[in-house]
Design an enzyme around this catalytic site. Structure first.
Site, PDB file in Angstrom:
ATOM      1  CE1 TYR A 142      -2.487   3.416   2.066  1.00 63.34           C
ATOM      2  CE2 TYR A 142      -3.754   2.448   0.277  1.00 63.34           C
ATOM      3  CZ  TYR A 142      -3.531   3.486   1.167  1.00 63.34           C
ATOM      4  OH  TYR A 142      -4.343   4.594   1.144  1.00 63.34           O
ATOM      5  CG  ASP A 237       5.846   3.547   0.639  1.00 58.20           C
ATOM      6  OD1 ASP A 237       4.654   3.401   0.283  1.00 58.20           O
ATOM      7  OD2 ASP A 237       6.165   4.247   1.629  1.00 58.20           O
ATOM      8  CE  LYS A 265       1.919   5.387   7.613  1.00 52.59           C
ATOM      9  NZ  LYS A 265       0.504   5.387   8.039  1.00 52.59           N
TER      10      LYS A 265
HETATM   11  P1  KE4 Z   1      -0.874   8.826   3.568  1.00 54.08           P
HETATM   12  O1  KE4 Z   1      -1.277   9.385   2.230  1.00 54.08           O
HETATM   13  O2  KE4 Z   1      -2.026   8.099   4.246  1.00 54.08           O
HETATM   14  O3  KE4 Z   1      -0.184   9.841   4.448  1.00 54.08           O
HETATM   15  O4  KE4 Z   1       0.269   7.709   3.309  1.00 54.08           O
HETATM   16  C1  KE4 Z   1       0.002   6.670   2.423  1.00 54.08           C
HETATM   17  C2  KE4 Z   1       0.935   5.509   2.730  1.00 54.08           C
HETATM   18  C3  KE4 Z   1       2.036   5.328   1.910  1.00 54.08           C
HETATM   19  N1  KE4 Z   1       2.904   4.315   2.132  1.00 54.08           N
HETATM   20  C4  KE4 Z   1       2.721   3.445   3.159  1.00 54.08           C
HETATM   21  C5  KE4 Z   1       3.704   2.335   3.359  1.00 54.08           C
HETATM   22  C6  KE4 Z   1       1.603   3.591   4.030  1.00 54.08           C
HETATM   23  O5  KE4 Z   1       1.421   2.722   5.047  1.00 54.08           O
HETATM   24  C7  KE4 Z   1       0.698   4.650   3.817  1.00 54.08           C
HETATM   25  C8  KE4 Z   1      -0.520   4.863   4.690  1.00 54.08           C
HETATM   26  N2  KE4 Z   1      -0.739   3.868   5.699  1.00 54.08           N
HETATM   27  C9  KE4 Z   1      -2.124   3.690   6.108  1.00 54.08           C
HETATM   28  C10 KE4 Z   1      -2.265   2.477   7.041  1.00 54.08           C
HETATM   29  N3  KE4 Z   1      -1.182   1.557   7.049  1.00 54.08           N
HETATM   30  C11 KE4 Z   1      -2.644   4.934   6.747  1.00 54.08           C
HETATM   31  C12 KE4 Z   1      -3.956   4.780   7.480  1.00 54.08           C
HETATM   32  C13 KE4 Z   1      -5.140   5.224   6.643  1.00 54.08           C
HETATM   33  O6  KE4 Z   1      -5.174   4.962   5.420  1.00 54.08           O
HETATM   34  O7  KE4 Z   1      -6.038   5.835   7.259  1.00 54.08           O
END
Ligand code: KE4
Length: 426
Positions: A142, A237, A265
């Site tokens: 993801y 990533d 994060k």
């Molecule tokens: P954001 O766009 O949500 O800031 O980041 C996307 C992203 C990119 N790469 C990795 C490895 C990630 O885990 C994420 C976002 N993680 C999710 C849950 N594992 C965020 C929680 C959500 O979607 O509300």
């Protein structure tokens, strides 16, 4: 006092699904979400006034815990000078230097406001730099919700059983090729089929969105070799793993240097900030020096930079990662002992301060393995844990995040709650 369920009913009238990110809705565990009123250290308090030990930690950012006093001070001082200028600031420069000094692959970065922006921009940069269109991603990886990456995405999409997303044109999807995690032969096969067409392979070096799944021995090294041989860029990533797995990210832990790295994060210290970066000769293809366009109104926001910079300064202090490793290992041992005291099949994957307990008969090495887990049993487990004041991520396919604020007492209380929960669902 307004209850979480009252607030959720009201929210569903004015916010899509009642939440601003799908996985917060707790659909997969057949629950309604707890509305949080405040956080302090390793604990959060719901709008109903209930206290919880928190292992969501905002899905990873809060490695120092909630409302860390030094981070709040840094935010407080910076915000008095103004919130945003749409012009360069000294603190963005200090932030960039700190991140580039920490992460081996980084000579230059570009700050953005979310992990999605970071990965979307990195893919565009890779395509512009290589003049190729195809990309390879991991089945269950993801990387946020940019169109080209919403192909067999992990995290919320896997949790909800959505194989992709409506609204993404097939012309976009056909440029994205999927391989299982920990499968070098599958990557070789794609490169054999498209020897000169792959712009990049994007990967979470430690998978975090199919549940936590570490890379198997020499896997990342093999992927690095294959991308190099075919002049494709390797994009790590590290939105989850950056400053989590180690101060230098997973790339320093496994000693594999990608061409581009995405971070998020933790580097925002709890505020919206992310970045992507790599060698100068690649990054200089970005506007205004190059012809790959990327931009953002609040990119490098000074208040978010202040929160992130202070967080990284604290993480750089001696023994931080030793402490996180010790706490992670202690919790893992407690979970293992609790599982072994029952007839419930389970496997735990952990890297440092993030772990997943899979209700699974077998070890988990990729998404297919993870999807054999008993998600019904996870939902029962989640509910009993929450009723005992322990807040876990509401999905079998996410990690439990520890912070430096989680105390021995928190971990012992959690292990006791796990023992009770496992007995109740046995
Ligand atoms: P954001 O766009 O949500 O800031 O980041 C996307 C992203 C990119 N790469 C990795 C490895 C990630 O885990 C994420 C976002 N993680 C999710 C849950 N594992 C965020 C929680 C959500 O979607 O509300």
């Amino acid at each position: 006092m307004t209850t979480s369920s009252d607030l959720f009913s009201e929210s569903q009238q004015v916010i899509a699904g009642g939440v601003n990110s799908p996985v917060r809705a707790c659909d997969s565990v057949q629950e309604t979400p707890v509305f949080i009123a405040k956080g302090q250290g390793s604990h959060v308090t719901s709008s109903d006034g209930t206290d919880y030990i928190d292992f969501v930690c905002s899905w990873g950012p809060l490695i120092l815990g909630h409302a860390h006093p030094e981070v709040l001070d840094a935010i407080g001082e910076t915000i008095l000078l103004g919130t945003t200028f749409g012009a360069p600031t000294r603190i963005e420069l200090d932030f960039a230097k700190t991140v580039c000094d920490a992460i081996p692959s980084l000579e230059k970065i570009r700050a953005v406001s979310s992990g999605t922006e970071a990965t979307m921009s990195a893919i565009r940069l890779a395509r512009g730099y290589t003049k190729r269109d195809k990309i390879i991603k991991i089945n269950g990886g993801y990387h946020g919700h940019a169109d080209m990456l919403l192909v067999a995405p992990g995290s919320g999409a896997t949790t909800l059983g959505i194989p992709g997303s409506a609204g993404v044109p097939s012309s976009i999807i056909e440029q994205t090729h999927l391989v299982p995690f920990n499968d070098v032969a599958a990557v070789k096969q794609i490169f054999t089929q498209y020897p000169n067409d792959i712009a990049a392979l994007i990967i979470e070096p430690i998978a975090g969105n199919m549940g936590v799944v570490p890379p198997q021995k020499d896997y990342l090294q093999a992927i690095r070799q294959l991308t190099k041989e075919h002049n494709a860029l390797l994009i790590f990533d590290e939105v989850i793993t950056g400053f989590r797995a180690a101060y230098g990210g997973a790339q320093s832990l496994y000693n594999v240097t990608p061409d581009l790295t995405c971070l998020g994060k933790i580097i925002g210290g709890g505020l919206p900030a992310a970045c992507f970066g790599g060698r100068t000769e690649i990054m200089d293809h970005l506007a205004p020096t190059g012809d790959v366009y990327q931009a953002g109104t609040l990119s490098g926001n000074p208040v978010a930079m202040a929160a992130g910079l202070k967080t990284l300064e604290i993480l750089a202090r001696p023994d931080t990662y030793k402490t996180l490793e010790q706490r992670g290992a202690y919790l893992e041992q407690g979970l293992t002992d609790a599982l072994n005291a029952t007839s419930i099949p389970g496997h735990i994957n952990r890297v440092g301060s993030v772990l997943t307990l899979f209700f699974n008969n077998n070890p988990v090495y990729n998404l297919h393995d993870a999807q054999q887990s008993d998600t019904k049993r996870f939902a029962q487990f989640f509910r009993v844990m929450r009723s005992q004041g322990i807040l876990l991520p509401p999905s079998q396919f996410e990690g439990w995040f520890l912070s430096l604020a989680h105390t021995q007492a928190d971990l012992d209380q959690t292990i006791k709650a796990v023992q009770t929960a496992l007995i109740s669902i046995n």
